[in-house]
Design an enzyme around this catalytic site. Structure first.
Site, mmCIF file in Angstrom:
data_model
loop_
_atom_site.group_PDB
_atom_site.id
_atom_site.type_symbol
_atom_site.label_atom_id
_atom_site.label_comp_id
_atom_site.label_asym_id
_atom_site.label_seq_id
_atom_site.Cartn_x
_atom_site.Cartn_y
_atom_site.Cartn_z
ATOM 1 N N GLY A 1 26.238 103.033 51.930
ATOM 2 C CA GLY A 1 24.850 103.154 52.363
ATOM 3 C C GLY A 1 23.981 104.000 51.445
ATOM 4 N N ALA B 1 32.064 103.175 50.065
ATOM 5 C CA ALA B 1 32.764 102.162 49.270
ATOM 6 C C ALA B 1 34.168 102.602 48.869
ATOM 7 C CB ALA B 1 31.945 101.838 48.025
ATOM 8 N N CYS C 1 31.000 110.513 39.753
ATOM 9 C CA CYS C 1 32.173 110.524 40.635
ATOM 10 C C CYS C 1 33.418 111.001 39.892
ATOM 11 C CB CYS C 1 32.439 109.132 41.184
ATOM 12 S SG CYS C 1 30.964 108.259 41.652
HETATM 13 N N1 PMP Z 1 32.175 101.559 43.533
HETATM 14 C C1 PMP Z 1 31.123 101.661 42.724
HETATM 15 C C2 PMP Z 1 30.790 100.528 41.801
HETATM 16 C C3 PMP Z 1 30.332 102.806 42.757
HETATM 17 O O1 PMP Z 1 29.270 102.898 41.954
HETATM 18 C C4 PMP Z 1 30.687 103.866 43.630
HETATM 19 C C5 PMP Z 1 29.891 105.144 43.637
HETATM 20 N N2 PMP Z 1 29.620 105.660 42.369
HETATM 21 C C6 PMP Z 1 31.797 103.698 44.446
HETATM 22 C C7 PMP Z 1 32.510 102.537 44.381
HETATM 23 C C8 PMP Z 1 32.204 104.760 45.423
HETATM 24 O O2 PMP Z 1 31.218 104.935 46.393
HETATM 25 P P1 PMP Z 1 31.274 106.176 47.391
HETATM 26 O O3 PMP Z 1 31.382 107.393 46.526
HETATM 27 O O4 PMP Z 1 30.009 106.094 48.143
HETATM 28 O O5 PMP Z 1 32.478 105.984 48.245
#
Ligand code: PMP
Length: 381
Positions: A204, A75, A327
């Protein structure tokens, strides 16, 4: 019963891979490993599998005729491509972007970069004490320079559900404005209608797929500037040799998750209610930040203890919860989401998130409640 003696209540951060998904992945690695851009038979076989995965993802989300899938690493990348790619492509039409104060960092830092480095102007819609944006604020924020609106479907910290269908319908009368939805915490959990959304991002690994897989689903007719130039894969938007096995695994994870949406919701709601019952009966100890509409994410602030201490204490008891989004880097150890809800500094620095999924049980919730209660009351163990 706890899985492997661990109570894993951090599913909004990531989930355990479904063995079926893993099997689909390894099977492709073994049998269809050729480069999907190669024109030989094996390459074309891989390419067909790649396109089948795209079709499966689109049909699962009822977007087959209008949208296309750009496979990404997740994402974060999808959000970057949608926002930077669209804003930079159409910068001559206007320089104004609207988003919300409670987006994930992969949206907030992307729009901030556009502000700082490329002269865009960004409006951050506020949220109320429940974490909800008001559609009137969006209406009032639109100017003739607005080209993009980005609103997450579900917030990853407090689980609040935005009415993206209503926003999408409203934005239809502004053909110059594209609508991007970060659907990372919604896809595979809620049946939302994305038909009027232009860009949809997801990962995913939040739905028992593999880390490093994800997609940006975009309306076919909209263009984005490529951030990854090269061999022209993914319609020239994201060059680089295709991860066919990853694509297959993503389609598999999504179809499995989607087929279980209502059954999972019923099960997880019962678990979440158990935890809410406990939290609500102790208002002097906990401030609840989440709502019961989304059983997957329970968020509360501690009124009397440091969240980091409690999260560590629970971890020592083999219970994994999170204090803020995993994150975030450690130096930003407060919740910008809870802060935006005007709950004050102490509560936004001491949030605990319990995020559930289908593998969790009521038994686990009982153990969690018992251990949390002991920690909070400072009972020596
Ligand atoms: N958007 C949202 C709402 C999320 O919860 C996350 C992961 N915490 C992300 C984006 C980023 O996803 P990824 O770390 O898999 O790229």
């Amino acid at each position: 019963m706890p899985i492997d003696n661990i109570i894993y209540f951090d599913n909004a951060s990531t989930t355990k891979v479904n063995p079926e998904v893993l099997l689909a992945y390894t099977k492709v690695c073994e049998t269809t490993f050729a480069n999907a851009s190669s024109i030989h038979f094996e390459g074309q076989k891989a390419n067909r599998l790649l396109n089948k995965s795209r079709e499966l993802i689109l049909s699962t989300l009822n977007l087959s005729n209008t949208h296309q899938v750009i496979f990404t690493s997740g994402a974060t990348e999808a959000n970057n491509i949608a926002i930077k790619g669209y804003a930079l492509k159409y910068k001559n039409r206007g320089n104004h972007i609207i988003t919300t104060a409670i987006e994930h960092a992969s949206v907030l830092k992307t729009v901030r970069q556009l502000e700082k480095e490329f002269g865009f102007v960004v409006t951050y819609l506020p949220v109320d004490q429940h974490g909800e944006i008001q559609i009137e604020d969006l209406v009032n924020a639109i100017t003739d320079k607005t080209i993009l609106v980005s609103v997450m479907a579900i917030n990853n910290e407090i689980g609040v559900i935005n009415n993206i269908e209503e926003i999408a319908k409203f934005l239809k009368s502004y053909p110059k404005i594209a609508f991007h939805v970060d659907a990372t915490q919604a896809i595979g959990k809620f049946n939302l209608n994305y038909a009027d959304v232009d860009f949809i991002s997801f990962s995913g690994h939040k739905i028992h797929g593999l880390k490093g897989t994800g997609a940006l689903i975009k309306r076919k007719k909209l263009e984005v500037l490529s951030l990854n130039s090269g061999g022209g894969q993914e319609d020239g938007i994201r060059s680089g040799t295709n991860d066919v096995a990853g694509a297959v695994s993503l389609a598999k994870a999504l179809t499995i998750a989607n087929s279980k949406i209502s059954q999972n919701k019923t099960k997880i709601t019962a678990i979440s209610f158990k935890i809410y019952d406990y939290l609500e009966s102790n208002p002097d100890l906990y401030e609840i930040n989440s709502t019961k509409d989304n059983p997957y994410i329970i968020n509360f602030s501690l009124k009397t203890k440091k969240a980091s201490v409690v999260v560590e204490g629970l971890s020592n008891k083999n219970i994994m919860v999170s204090s803020i989004s995993a994150c975030h880097s450690r130096k930003e150890a407060y919740s910008h989401v809870v802060e935006s809800m005007n709950k004050g500094e102490y509560l936004s620095h001491n949030t605990v998130r319990v995020s559930l999924d289908e593998n969790n049980t009521i038994e686990e919730a009982k153990i969690f409640i018992n251990e949390l209660d002991k920690l909070i009351r400072g009972i020596k163990q």
